[in-house]
Design a protein around this motif. Structure first.
Motif, PDB file in Angstrom:
ATOM      1  N   HIS A 141     -48.532 -24.735  20.527  1.00 13.79           N
ATOM      2  CA  HIS A 141     -48.312 -24.557  21.963  1.00 13.79           C
ATOM      3  C   HIS A 141     -47.601 -23.241  22.242  1.00 13.79           C
ATOM      4  O   HIS A 141     -47.947 -22.523  23.180  1.00 13.79           O
ATOM      5  CB  HIS A 141     -47.492 -25.722  22.525  1.00 13.79           C
ATOM      6  N   GLU A 142     -46.597 -22.932  21.434  1.00 11.81           N
ATOM      7  CA  GLU A 142     -45.884 -21.677  21.648  1.00 11.81           C
ATOM      8  C   GLU A 142     -46.830 -20.487  21.481  1.00 11.81           C
ATOM      9  O   GLU A 142     -46.856 -19.572  22.314  1.00 11.81           O
ATOM     10  CB  GLU A 142     -44.715 -21.548  20.680  1.00 11.81           C
ATOM     11  N   HIS A 143     -47.625 -20.485  20.414  1.00 12.22           N
ATOM     12  CA  HIS A 143     -48.503 -19.353  20.114  1.00 12.22           C
ATOM     13  C   HIS A 143     -49.567 -19.176  21.188  1.00 12.22           C
ATOM     14  O   HIS A 143     -49.921 -18.047  21.559  1.00 12.22           O
ATOM     15  CB  HIS A 143     -49.148 -19.557  18.753  1.00 12.22           C
ATOM     16  N   CYS A 144     -50.051 -20.288  21.714  1.00 12.34           N
ATOM     17  CA  CYS A 144     -51.152 -20.249  22.671  1.00 12.34           C
ATOM     18  C   CYS A 144     -50.671 -20.039  24.103  1.00 12.34           C
ATOM     19  O   CYS A 144     -51.283 -19.279  24.865  1.00 12.34           O
ATOM     20  CB  CYS A 144     -51.936 -21.551  22.564  1.00 12.34           C
ATOM     21  N   PHE A 145     -49.590 -20.708  24.483  1.00 13.45           N
ATOM     22  CA  PHE A 145     -49.189 -20.749  25.885  1.00 13.45           C
ATOM     23  C   PHE A 145     -48.029 -19.813  26.241  1.00 13.45           C
ATOM     24  O   PHE A 145     -47.953 -19.336  27.370  1.00 13.45           O
ATOM     25  CB  PHE A 145     -48.796 -22.178  26.283  1.00 13.45           C
ATOM     26  N   HIS A 146     -47.087 -19.611  25.326  1.00 17.57           N
ATOM     27  CA  HIS A 146     -45.920 -18.779  25.644  1.00 17.57           C
ATOM     28  C   HIS A 146     -45.440 -18.063  24.387  1.00 17.57           C
ATOM     29  O   HIS A 146     -44.339 -18.336  23.890  1.00 17.57           O
ATOM     30  CB  HIS A 146     -44.789 -19.611  26.272  1.00 17.57           C
TER      31      HIS A 146
ATOM     32  N   GLY B   3     -54.495 -18.054  19.398  1.00 22.97           N
ATOM     33  CA  GLY B   3     -53.871 -17.571  20.618  1.00 22.97           C
ATOM     34  C   GLY B   3     -54.697 -17.787  21.868  1.00 22.97           C
ATOM     35  O   GLY B   3     -54.247 -17.463  22.967  1.00 22.97           O
ATOM     36  N   ASP B   4     -55.888 -18.376  21.705  1.00 23.16           N
ATOM     37  CA  ASP B   4     -56.771 -18.563  22.857  1.00 23.16           C
ATOM     38  C   ASP B   4     -56.883 -20.024  23.275  1.00 23.16           C
ATOM     39  O   ASP B   4     -56.932 -20.330  24.460  1.00 23.16           O
ATOM     40  CB  ASP B   4     -58.167 -18.002  22.553  1.00 23.16           C
ATOM     41  N   HIS B   5     -56.916 -20.933  22.323  1.00 16.36           N
ATOM     42  CA  HIS B   5     -57.031 -22.361  22.603  1.00 16.36           C
ATOM     43  C   HIS B   5     -56.088 -23.126  21.675  1.00 16.36           C
ATOM     44  O   HIS B   5     -55.788 -22.674  20.567  1.00 16.36           O
ATOM     45  CB  HIS B   5     -58.467 -22.857  22.391  1.00 16.36           C
ATOM     46  N   ASP B   6     -55.682 -24.302  22.112  1.00 17.70           N
ATOM     47  CA  ASP B   6     -54.791 -25.168  21.326  1.00 17.70           C
ATOM     48  C   ASP B   6     -55.643 -25.939  20.324  1.00 17.70           C
ATOM     49  O   ASP B   6     -55.924 -27.122  20.510  1.00 17.70           O
ATOM     50  CB  ASP B   6     -54.034 -26.101  22.270  1.00 17.70           C
ATOM     51  N   THR B   7     -56.055 -25.273  19.243  1.00 20.41           N
ATOM     52  CA  THR B   7     -57.082 -25.813  18.354  1.00 20.41           C
ATOM     53  C   THR B   7     -56.546 -26.591  17.160  1.00 20.41           C
ATOM     54  O   THR B   7     -57.326 -27.138  16.385  1.00 20.41           O
ATOM     55  CB  THR B   7     -57.984 -24.680  17.840  1.00 20.41           C
ATOM     56  N   HIS B   8     -55.248 -26.640  16.933  1.00 19.05           N
ATOM     57  CA  HIS B   8     -54.654 -27.473  15.884  1.00 19.05           C
ATOM     58  C   HIS B   8     -55.201 -27.147  14.496  1.00 19.05           C
ATOM     59  O   HIS B   8     -55.463 -28.044  13.687  1.00 19.05           O
ATOM     60  CB  HIS B   8     -54.860 -28.965  16.191  1.00 19.05           C
TER      61      HIS B   8
ATOM     62  N   ASP C  89     -54.755 -20.474   9.093  1.00 22.54           N
ATOM     63  CA  ASP C  89     -56.161 -20.323   9.471  1.00 22.54           C
ATOM     64  C   ASP C  89     -56.318 -19.712  10.857  1.00 22.54           C
ATOM     65  O   ASP C  89     -57.435 -19.476  11.301  1.00 22.54           O
ATOM     66  CB  ASP C  89     -56.889 -21.668   9.412  1.00 22.54           C
ATOM     67  N   GLY C  90     -55.201 -19.477  11.558  1.00 27.99           N
ATOM     68  CA  GLY C  90     -55.230 -18.811  12.852  1.00 27.99           C
ATOM     69  C   GLY C  90     -54.513 -17.475  12.765  1.00 27.99           C
ATOM     70  O   GLY C  90     -54.530 -16.812  11.723  1.00 27.99           O
ATOM     71  N   THR C  91     -53.862 -17.097  13.845  1.00 22.09           N
ATOM     72  CA  THR C  91     -53.218 -15.782  13.904  1.00 22.09           C
ATOM     73  C   THR C  91     -51.704 -15.863  14.078  1.00 22.09           C
ATOM     74  O   THR C  91     -51.059 -14.858  14.347  1.00 22.09           O
ATOM     75  CB  THR C  91     -53.818 -14.951  15.061  1.00 22.09           C
TER      76      THR C  91
END
Length: 257
Positions: free
Chosen positions: A161-166, A189-194, A199-201
């Motif tokens: 949530h932090e990475h994606c939303f704020h 950083g684009d969607h809350d993909t869990h 594996d993300g950024t």
């Protein structure tokens, strides 16, 4: 540091089998969803296979109602109170709550503050830690943490949530002294993909270093799953449930500080 994982991780298997696979993968603990009809049987099921219980995640249908006068807000509060009562009865140390929704919440209101304070008072009376999660709006969390100093009021840090939303909010610096629960996952950083960590950024070196400055959490618990409709999640499509959990455990150990 002990590791845990949320009981749902996208594989449609009976809970008893999921719990066994979680234990077999190496995890110490599980976080349980408290929205199912037979939920009160789940703590014994987890403990039977040798898992500790980190917390329950309380249902979160229409949490924005907390902040408006009316029966809907009263009903949501009553549901949260009943979940905390269950924690006390079944020996579960903490409950994770949403006090706002993903849609823009109403402003901070007297009725909302009064309801949240009633919930915190009830949790303190039952000696159950209430861990409020960061979603996409932080104003209400700021207000509650600044104005209620109960030792039973805690913070649940959701890294995704932090990475994606704020991403600039640095929730661990804001609320890390109250840290009671972790929901660890990654995204781009684009969607809350869990996604599984790494594996993300998300910058996991930064997360790890910030966590070291917080109140120590007993468990590093993942909240990971996958949505085949999201391109990045497709890397998991060929994995069995056991393979996915083994990969999840390896990532949890890598993040653990």
């Amino acid at each position: 540091m002990k590791t845990g994982i949320f009981s749902w991780f996208s594989y449609s298997l009976p809970l008893e089998e999921r719990l066994r696979l979680i234990k077999d993968a190496g995890f110490d603990a599980v976080s349980l969803w408290w929205g199912e009809e037979n939920r009160r049987k789940h703590p014994d099921m987890a403990r039977k296979v040798g898992l500790e219980i980190d917390n329950i995640h309380m249902p979160f249908s229409h949490p924005n109602d907390l902040w408006t006068d009316g029966l809907a807000g009263d009903a949501y509060l009553d549901m949260l109170i009943s979940c905390v009562r269950d924690c006390a009865e079944y020996g579960i140390p903490a409950a994770v709550a949403h006090i706002t929704g993903f849609s823009e919440p109403p402003g901070i209101s007297a009725i909302g503050v009064e309801r949240v304070n009633r919930l915190i008072d009830f949790a303190e009376n039952k000696q159950v830690y209430l861990a409020i999660e960061n979603l996409n709006y932080l104003e209400h969390l700021d207000y509650i943490f600044q104005n209620n100093h109960s030792e039973y009021l805690g913070f649940c840090y959701d890294s995704g949530h932090e990475h994606c939303f704020h991403p600039e909010a640095d929730c661990l610096s804001r609320y890390g002294g109250r840290l009671r629960a972790l929901q660890i996952d990654d995204n781009c950083g684009d969607h809350d993909t869990h996604l599984l960590p790494y594996d993300g950024t998300l910058n996991w070196d930064s997360v790890r270093e910030r966590l070291k400055r917080c109140r120590e959490a007993q468990y590093l618990t993942l909240e990971v799953d996958f949505n085949p409709k999201h391109e990045k999640s497709r890397i998991y499509e060929t994995l069995s449930a056991a393979d996915f959990l083994r990969a999840a455990y390896e990532r949890a150990r890598k993040v653990a500080y």
